[in-house]
Design an enzyme around this catalytic site. Structure first.
Site: not given
Length: 499
Positions: A244, A281
């Protein structure tokens, strides 16, 4: 008799010898660990959660000292960490992740008979997990990658993040107690303490290159993730890397959403933008706003909220320096004007809001921190090309009312190809841990868009299917036997059957 490979729970800087010991132990543990029954593995995951909770006070104290994050946030992160471990314990006990399919033999089928074919998913092997800087618990030592890999039957070697070494060690020690409690081989879990700088980078590269490692989980920067992807691809036996990486999480405000309390909507946006100093994020880094008076009112309210916002200490000096350089580059770009700036201090950079006349680098580059970009649009026909030009993202948010339904329907097919999660009338910060959640997305949000790092579907990243054709009944694994001793939901000749 040779010495049994040992697991590593490092309380000090790890070296190459520790790495080899950890991966050797993981490889030795794989056969017996993957052979555990659903109840045995589920009980182990429950025990990991119990042991972490037993050390919660010490773990939270260490995390507060190392990360500068507030105690309530970190206490909640302990709950999220243990909650996802227990969720995976339930997944393992149900066993539907094994994906069992049985096609009975059809010896009389014309023109050719059909063999008996059975299928289940098996664990890939030892998994390397890299701790994340921004979540010392939920995305680190016992985070989602570790929990899902252990649930799949994979031993795990964690490379702890240098930003929170004591926190990582305390959590690793709790996992180690659970391993011992259940009589599992010591290599079921190991923890290597990452050092900062080039030596830490080298250790990570060596871990991914180690032939005993069969998959990688990573949360961090695009540069770090791509380096691991390249290292994994260069191996004689390439392996998957589930990284990620970067996302600016676009938000689309449709005209109907500006018909209500515009100031409240703008304040909520700034709250999501600045949450955790923008070090999630999923912070909304890009917002599309209609032109016109209502859009002007939203922008004015958002600017006022940003001016009242104060920066908070960032996770590491390196992250603070990257934020400073990223915002400077953004503010110096052509067609970008600064709308508002909050207050900041050393180690606590000021939040900012800018408006951009057009997309493209550096406007669409991720700035990890509380930096928001606003782009104005005229109508949906003007908006769609902007969305189509974006790179892959973790999330996209749409604020709309019933009157915006035609526009929302036009947006949805575009957003489906750009993001992993689409949400309406909310904010992307806050990722529910559940069975339907997707925390992933097309590149560069992640290196592999077919999976998720949050939710029960995450287990599938660390498995692969195996078919058994005409295998004698007394040889078959329990999951695909006719008597179904584990009580699994299975697909028999195409039809789902309950146990």
């Amino acid at each position: 008799m040779s010495e049994q490979p040992r697991s590593i729970i490092a309380g000090a800087e790890s070296d190459r010898a520790d790495l080899v010991a950890a991966t050797t132990a993981a490889a030795a543990a794989f056969g017996s660990y993957r052979a555990t029954t659903p109840e045995q593995r589920g009980a182990f995951l429950d025990s990991v959660a119990d042991e972490i909770e037993a050390d919660k006070v010490a773990i939270v104290e260490a995390a507060v000292a190392e990360s500068h994050l507030p105690e309530p946030r970190l206490a909640g992160e302990v709950g999220r960490t243990t909650g996802q471990l227990r969720m995976f314990a339930g997944v393992v006990r149900r066993g539907d992740h094994l994906g069992v399919r049985i096609d009975p033999a059809l010896p009389d089928r014309a023109p050719l008979p059909r063999a008996e074919i059975r299928q289940r998913h098996v664990a890939l092997g030892p998994v390397a997990v890299f701790g994340a800087s921004n979540f010392p618990l939920a995305f680190s030592t016992a985070g989602g990658d570790t929990a899902s890999a252990l649930a799949a039957g994979c031993p795990v070697v964690v490379k702890g993040h240098p930003a929170h070494p004591r926190t990582g060690f305390l959590v690793a020690r709790a996992i180690g107690r659970a391993v011992e409690k259940h009589g599992l081989p010591p290599g079921t879990f190991s923890f290597l303490l990452e050092v900062d700088g080039q030596r830490g980078i080298d250790l990570g590269q060596k871990l991914v290159a180690d032939p005993r490692i069969k998959a990688v989980g990573f949360t961090g920067s695009r540069g770090g993730g791509l380096a691991l992807v390249a290292a994994a691809a260069a191996r004689p036996e390439p392996i998957p890397v589930y990284a990620e990486m970067s996302s600016i999480n676009p938000v689309v405000v449709l005209p109907g959403a500006l018909g209500g309390d515009v100031a409240a909507l703008a304040t909520a946006y700034v709250g999501s933008l600045t949450l955790g100093s923008g070090q999630f994020c999923t912070n909304p880094g890009l917002l599309f706003l209609p032109r016109g008076e209502a859009g002007d009112a939203f922008l004015a309210a958002a600017a006022a909220a940003v001016r009242e916002a104060a920066g908070a200490p960032m996770l590491t000096p390196a992250i603070a320096a990257a934020y400073a350089s990223g915002t400077e580059r953004l503010r110096g770009a052509e067609g970008v004007r600064v709308i508002a700036e909050g207050s900041g201090a050393d180690g606590a950079p000021a939040p900012q809001l800018v408006e951009a006349a057009a997309l493209g680098a550096p406007v669409t580059d991720e700035v990890f921190g509380a930096s928001g970009v606003v782009v104005r649009y005229d109508d949906v026909d003007d908006l769609l090309p902007h969305l189509e030009s974006l790179e892959g993202q973790l999330t996209a948010t749409v604020h709309a009312t019933d009157r915006d339904a035609p526009a929302a329907r036009a947006l949805l097919p575009v957003l489906e190809l750009r993001v992993g999660r689409i949400l309406f009338n909310g904010w992307p910060t806050g990722v529910e841990v559940g069975h339907a959640m997707v925390h992933g997305g097309p590149f560069p949000a992640t290196s592999d868009s077919r999976g998720t790092s949050v939710g029960s579907l995450a287990i599938e990243r660390f498995q692969r299917p195996v078919a058994y054709q005409d295998v004698p009944a007394d040889v078959l694994p329990e999951a695909v036997r006719d008597d179904n001793p584990w009580g699994l939901v299975r697909r028999i000749d195409g039809e789902l059957q309950l146990p």
